[in-house]
Design an enzyme around this catalytic site. Structure first.
Site, PDB file in Angstrom:
ATOM      1  N   HIS A   1      -0.968  -1.147  -4.389  1.00 60.81           N
ATOM      2  CA  HIS A   1      -2.264  -0.764  -3.843  1.00 60.81           C
ATOM      3  C   HIS A   1      -2.288   0.743  -3.598  1.00 60.81           C
ATOM      4  O   HIS A   1      -1.390   1.300  -2.960  1.00 60.81           O
ATOM      5  CB  HIS A   1      -2.491  -1.500  -2.518  1.00 60.81           C
ATOM      6  CG  HIS A   1      -3.887  -1.413  -2.002  1.00 60.81           C
ATOM      7  ND1 HIS A   1      -4.908  -2.213  -2.468  1.00 60.81           N
ATOM      8  CD2 HIS A   1      -4.435  -0.624  -1.044  1.00 60.81           C
ATOM      9  CE1 HIS A   1      -6.020  -1.934  -1.807  1.00 60.81           C
ATOM     10  NE2 HIS A   1      -5.764  -0.962  -0.949  1.00 60.81           N
TER      11      HIS A   1
ATOM     12  N   SER B   1       0.822  -1.200   0.000  1.00 58.40           N
ATOM     13  CA  SER B   1       0.000   0.000   0.000  1.00 58.40           C
ATOM     14  C   SER B   1       0.860   1.254   0.000  1.00 58.40           C
ATOM     15  O   SER B   1       1.628   1.502   0.941  1.00 58.40           O
ATOM     16  CB  SER B   1      -0.921   0.015   1.224  1.00 58.40           C
ATOM     17  OG  SER B   1      -1.610   1.253   1.306  1.00 58.40           O
TER      18      SER B   1
ATOM     19  N   GLY C   1      -9.248   4.361   6.698  1.00 55.83           N
ATOM     20  CA  GLY C   1      -8.941   5.777   6.854  1.00 55.83           C
ATOM     21  C   GLY C   1      -7.509   6.062   7.235  1.00 55.83           C
ATOM     22  O   GLY C   1      -6.958   7.086   6.835  1.00 55.83           O
ATOM     23  N   PHE C   2      -6.883   5.166   7.994  1.00 55.22           N
ATOM     24  CA  PHE C   2      -5.519   5.415   8.458  1.00 55.22           C
ATOM     25  C   PHE C   2      -4.704   4.127   8.424  1.00 55.22           C
ATOM     26  O   PHE C   2      -5.228   3.044   8.691  1.00 55.22           O
ATOM     27  CB  PHE C   2      -5.512   5.970   9.890  1.00 55.22           C
ATOM     28  CG  PHE C   2      -6.229   7.283  10.044  1.00 55.22           C
ATOM     29  CD1 PHE C   2      -5.574   8.478   9.786  1.00 55.22           C
ATOM     30  CD2 PHE C   2      -7.558   7.320  10.429  1.00 55.22           C
ATOM     31  CE1 PHE C   2      -6.242   9.686   9.909  1.00 55.22           C
ATOM     32  CE2 PHE C   2      -8.231   8.524  10.561  1.00 55.22           C
ATOM     33  CZ  PHE C   2      -7.570   9.713  10.302  1.00 55.22           C
ATOM     34  N   GLY C   3      -3.414   4.254   8.120  1.00 56.76           N
ATOM     35  CA  GLY C   3      -2.523   3.114   8.157  1.00 56.76           C
ATOM     36  C   GLY C   3      -2.022   2.855   9.564  1.00 56.76           C
ATOM     37  O   GLY C   3      -2.167   3.685  10.462  1.00 56.76           O
ATOM     38  N   GLY C   4      -1.417   1.682   9.758  1.00 55.27           N
ATOM     39  CA  GLY C   4      -0.770   1.360  11.022  1.00 55.27           C
ATOM     40  C   GLY C   4      -1.698   0.987  12.160  1.00 55.27           C
ATOM     41  O   GLY C   4      -1.285   0.977  13.318  1.00 55.27           O
TER      42      GLY C   4
ATOM     43  N   MET D   1      -8.706   8.517  -0.561  1.00 54.54           N
ATOM     44  CA  MET D   1      -9.630   8.881   0.513  1.00 54.54           C
ATOM     45  C   MET D   1     -10.121  10.311   0.334  1.00 54.54           C
ATOM     46  O   MET D   1      -9.350  11.186  -0.058  1.00 54.54           O
ATOM     47  CB  MET D   1      -8.939   8.753   1.874  1.00 54.54           C
ATOM     48  CG  MET D   1      -8.287   7.415   2.130  1.00 54.54           C
ATOM     49  SD  MET D   1      -7.432   7.410   3.726  1.00 54.54           S
ATOM     50  CE  MET D   1      -6.617   5.821   3.651  1.00 54.54           C
TER      51      MET D   1
ATOM     52  N   MET E   1     -11.705  -5.231   4.743  1.00 58.39           N
ATOM     53  CA  MET E   1     -10.929  -4.346   5.603  1.00 58.39           C
ATOM     54  C   MET E   1     -10.759  -5.008   6.968  1.00 58.39           C
ATOM     55  O   MET E   1     -11.735  -5.361   7.614  1.00 58.39           O
ATOM     56  CB  MET E   1     -11.633  -2.997   5.755  1.00 58.39           C
ATOM     57  CG  MET E   1     -11.698  -2.165   4.481  1.00 58.39           C
ATOM     58  SD  MET E   1     -10.068  -1.802   3.778  1.00 58.39           S
ATOM     59  CE  MET E   1      -9.290  -0.913   5.144  1.00 58.39           C
TER      60      MET E   1
ATOM     61  N   ASP F   1      -4.629   3.789  -2.117  1.00 56.80           N
ATOM     62  CA  ASP F   1      -5.785   4.153  -1.308  1.00 56.80           C
ATOM     63  C   ASP F   1      -6.167   5.603  -1.542  1.00 56.80           C
ATOM     64  O   ASP F   1      -5.435   6.521  -1.170  1.00 56.80           O
ATOM     65  CB  ASP F   1      -5.469   3.961   0.181  1.00 56.80           C
ATOM     66  CG  ASP F   1      -5.322   2.498   0.549  1.00 56.80           C
ATOM     67  OD1 ASP F   1      -6.282   1.735   0.346  1.00 56.80           O
ATOM     68  OD2 ASP F   1      -4.244   2.113   1.054  1.00 56.80           O
TER      69      ASP F   1
ATOM     70  N   HIS G   1      -7.998   1.489  -4.727  1.00 51.64           N
ATOM     71  CA  HIS G   1      -9.020   1.291  -3.695  1.00 51.64           C
ATOM     72  C   HIS G   1      -9.625   2.649  -3.330  1.00 51.64           C
ATOM     73  O   HIS G   1      -8.978   3.501  -2.715  1.00 51.64           O
ATOM     74  CB  HIS G   1      -8.373   0.639  -2.466  1.00 51.64           C
ATOM     75  CG  HIS G   1      -9.280   0.499  -1.297  1.00 51.64           C
ATOM     76  ND1 HIS G   1      -8.804   0.283  -0.010  1.00 51.64           N
ATOM     77  CD2 HIS G   1     -10.636   0.516  -1.184  1.00 51.64           C
ATOM     78  CE1 HIS G   1      -9.830   0.182   0.821  1.00 51.64           C
ATOM     79  NE2 HIS G   1     -10.947   0.335   0.131  1.00 51.64           N
TER      80      HIS G   1
ATOM     81  N   GLY H   1      -3.257  -4.143   9.001  1.00 51.34           N
ATOM     82  CA  GLY H   1      -2.606  -4.931  10.042  1.00 51.34           C
ATOM     83  C   GLY H   1      -1.945  -6.199   9.547  1.00 51.34           C
ATOM     84  O   GLY H   1      -1.726  -7.131  10.326  1.00 51.34           O
TER      85      GLY H   1
ATOM     86  N   MET I   1     -11.882   4.857  -1.164  1.00 48.51           N
ATOM     87  CA  MET I   1     -12.598   5.046   0.099  1.00 48.51           C
ATOM     88  C   MET I   1     -13.266   6.414   0.036  1.00 48.51           C
ATOM     89  O   MET I   1     -12.895   7.353   0.742  1.00 48.51           O
ATOM     90  CB  MET I   1     -11.630   4.935   1.277  1.00 48.51           C
ATOM     91  CG  MET I   1     -11.098   3.537   1.491  1.00 48.51           C
ATOM     92  SD  MET I   1      -9.965   3.420   2.894  1.00 48.51           S
ATOM     93  CE  MET I   1      -8.430   3.185   2.000  1.00 48.51           C
TER      94      MET I   1
ATOM     95  N   ASP J   1      -6.845  -6.016   3.752  1.00 51.61           N
ATOM     96  CA  ASP J   1      -6.072  -4.780   3.929  1.00 51.61           C
ATOM     97  C   ASP J   1      -6.192  -4.316   5.372  1.00 51.61           C
ATOM     98  O   ASP J   1      -7.286  -4.066   5.861  1.00 51.61           O
ATOM     99  CB  ASP J   1      -6.620  -3.705   2.984  1.00 51.61           C
ATOM    100  CG  ASP J   1      -5.861  -2.391   3.063  1.00 51.61           C
ATOM    101  OD1 ASP J   1      -4.871  -2.314   3.809  1.00 51.61           O
ATOM    102  OD2 ASP J   1      -6.268  -1.441   2.366  1.00 51.61           O
TER     103      ASP J   1
ATOM    104  N   GLY K   1       1.053  -2.203   4.135  1.00 52.39           N
ATOM    105  CA  GLY K   1       1.597  -0.858   4.009  1.00 52.39           C
ATOM    106  C   GLY K   1       2.790  -0.628   4.906  1.00 52.39           C
ATOM    107  O   GLY K   1       3.944  -0.739   4.484  1.00 52.39           O
ATOM    108  N   SER K   2       2.528  -0.323   6.160  1.00 54.31           N
ATOM    109  CA  SER K   2       3.599  -0.010   7.104  1.00 54.31           C
ATOM    110  C   SER K   2       4.592  -1.153   7.255  1.00 54.31           C
ATOM    111  O   SER K   2       5.805  -0.930   7.351  1.00 54.31           O
ATOM    112  CB  SER K   2       2.994   0.328   8.475  1.00 54.31           C
ATOM    113  OG  SER K   2       2.155   1.461   8.386  1.00 54.31           O
TER     114      SER K   2
END
Length: 235
Positions: free
Chosen positions: A47, A22, A156-159, A51, A151, A49, A80, A191, A82, A189, A211-212
């Site tokens: 990927h 991501s 809305g937020f990574g990590g 938003m 999901m 995202d 993706h 964690g 959102m 997507d 992502g992270s």
């Protein structure tokens, strides 16, 4: 890049898990460098995202970034949305050469029409479900979609920490896909890391978005390779 280039979108052709890092977790000050790293990697897709700050409580990036990334990215683009009213951007997304357009079930009043429009534009159609949306809502369209994105965090937020119920949700979705004779892939997507990834694959996931865990690791190329090496059997 076109939607036909180097794409694996059916379980029958897959021998390993697909990895879609991501871009949301990338270093945006050095975005071209980050995309070039993905080009060199064994990742399958990239990927993206998008938003709008309305459907989710965050704003990420829009078409100026998508256009720029598409010019240098050699991997298929897994976009993706959102956002509210994603159907307004089907043709615009197709013009950047996106392979997959993911829209949220919760954002589409006329989902079947939107899926048709995505297909007619030459892209694969993905449908995304928020954590508390049950998989049963897709029963009447599961044969029409190419992928379902679950999901495993609140969008809305990574990590964010992984929502444990996702494992059982994947199993329920896999059962529904198999019983209906659908060829839809399952993507997750949120964690995704060394502890959750093997459990997700075992439960039936085909595509891991990370992502992270990828972009913040000391060696992103190695991290991607480790995810690609997870035992995978879809016989």
């Amino acid at each position: 890049m076109t939607a036909e280039n180097n794409i694996k979108t059916s379980r029958e052709s897959m021998k390993t898990i697909l990895i879609s890092p991501s871009l949301l977790a990338a270093d945006f000050l050095h975005l071209e460098k980050e995309v070039e790293m993905i080009n060199r990697s064994n990742a399958d897709w990239l990927h993206l995202d998008v938003m709008d700050g309305v459907f989710v409580p965050n704003i990420s990036f829009g078409f100026s970034v998508l256009d720029a990334v598409a010019k240098v990215c050699k991997k298929p683009l897994d976009v993706h949305y959102m956002i509210q009213h994603p159907e307004k951007f089907v043709q615009r997304t197709a013009r950047i050469g996106a392979m997959m357009m993911n829209v949220h079930y919760e954002a589409c009043t006329h989902l079947h029409r939107t899926v048709q429009e995505i297909h007619q534009s030459g892209m694969k159609a993905g449908v995304t479900l928020n954590p508390t949306t049950p998989v049963c809502v897709l029963e009447d369209i599961i044969k029409e979609v190419d992928m379902v994105l679950l999901m495993s965090v609140n969008p809305g937020f990574g990590g964010q920490p992984f929502i444990e119920n996702t494992i059982d949700k994947v199993r329920r979705l896999r059962d529904m896909i198999d019983k209906n004779g659908s060829k839809a892939l399952i993507e997750v997507d949120g964690g995704v890391q060394e502890e959750t990834a093997p459990r997700l694959v075992e439960a039936g996931v085909d595509v891991l978005v990370s992502g992270s865990y990828v972009f913040k690791s000391k060696d992103p190329l190695k991290t991607i390779d480790e995810l690609k090496a997870l035992p995978f059997d879809r016989a």
